[in-house]
Design an enzyme around this catalytic site. Structure first.
Site, short mmCIF file in Angstrom:
data_model
loop_
_atom_site.label_atom_id
_atom_site.label_comp_id
_atom_site.label_asym_id
_atom_site.label_seq_id
_atom_site.Cartn_x
_atom_site.Cartn_y
_atom_site.Cartn_z
N ASP A 116 -7.21 -7.25 5.01
CA ASP A 116 -7.43 -8.68 4.84
C ASP A 116 -8.03 -9.22 6.12
O ASP A 116 -7.49 -9.02 7.21
CB ASP A 116 -6.11 -9.39 4.54
CG ASP A 116 -5.39 -8.78 3.34
OD1 ASP A 116 -6.08 -8.38 2.38
OD2 ASP A 116 -4.14 -8.69 3.37
N ASP A 119 -0.71 -12.08 -9.61
CA ASP A 119 0.07 -12.40 -8.41
C ASP A 119 1.35 -13.08 -8.86
O ASP A 119 1.30 -14.11 -9.56
CB ASP A 119 -0.71 -13.32 -7.48
CG ASP A 119 -1.89 -12.61 -6.82
OD1 ASP A 119 -2.06 -11.39 -7.06
OD2 ASP A 119 -2.63 -13.27 -6.07
#
Length: 233
Positions: A127, A8
């Site tokens: 998500d 990330d």
């Protein structure tokens, strides 16, 4: 089961967030060096995310992605993709597969167009918090059931999905096996994400036939030895 080491990227650094919150950030260093490390451990694909893009901010992510892609291992990449031009640019920067999250919910016609053009190179990023979809870098939860959305994505022609329980992400509290398996009942190849704390979580997912798993903080802290996990899985 395929393992996807996560990188990330925020402000040019490899970071991990706790529960996806920007203020809860741990900086681990150079993302390209981590890409090399995970490849050396046997990774066959990397999961590389533009966090600044996910938060709606400008970033220099494409340059980092280009450098990682040149290392020779396929890259699955998401974060901040809100238009077809964003998607085209991510592929041009070197992504082999692109993960679409917020845009799937807010502009399903873009998801449809992307799947028409790129086929199974488009991955749905689903998500969820308490079964409901979260968008915009997980800063908003919308009135949409995550599992219904999974069925809709499958009907559009999506084959693979990254499923993240955001209430567990980065917390090393254990993966949500039940909801991951439930998402797989949509017919999608589900890549589990969020909360994985050790090899037992991976074994539990594999036992249930889960397609893949993304590994974040658990490999950065050494709780899972990536090379050993790849060999076992």
């Amino acid at each position: 089961m395929i393992l996807y080491p996560a990188i990330d990227v925020l402000d040019g650094r490899a970071v991990r967030l706790l529960y996806g919150k920007r203020e809860n950030v741990t900086d681990y260093g150079d993302p390209v060096e981590f890409a090399r490390r995970w490849i050396d451990a046997g990774a066959k694909i990397l999961h590389v995310v533009d966090l600044a893009g996910a938060f709606g901010e400008a970033s220099g992510f494409d340059h980092i992605l280009e450098r990682i892609a040149r290392l020779g291992v396929p890259v699955q990449s998401g974060g901040g993709l809100r238009s077809m031009e964003d998607i085209h640019r991510r592929f041009r920067a070197g992504a082999d597969r692109v993960v679409l999250g917020t845009v799937c919910v807010e502009h399903p016609e873009i998801l449809y167009e992307a799947v028409e053009k790129y086929g199974n190179k488009i991955v749905a990023g689903i998500d969820a918090k308490d079964g409901m979809l979260a968008v915009r870098g997980w800063t908003e939860v919308v009135d949409k059931d995550a599992f219904e959305f999974g069925c809709e994505a499958k009907a559009l022609g999506v084959t693979d999905a990254v499923f993240t329980d955001i209430g567990r992400d980065g917390a090393l509290t254990g993966v949500n096996v039940a909801d991951t398996v439930k998402m797989g009942e949509t017919g999608l190849n589900v890549i589990a994400s969020g909360g994985i704390r050790g090899i037992d979580d991976l074994r539990a997912l594999k036992e249930k036939g889960v397609y893949g798993a993304i590994l974040g903080r658990v490999i950065y802290t050494g709780r899972i030895d990536l090379a050993a996990a790849i060999e076992e899985m």
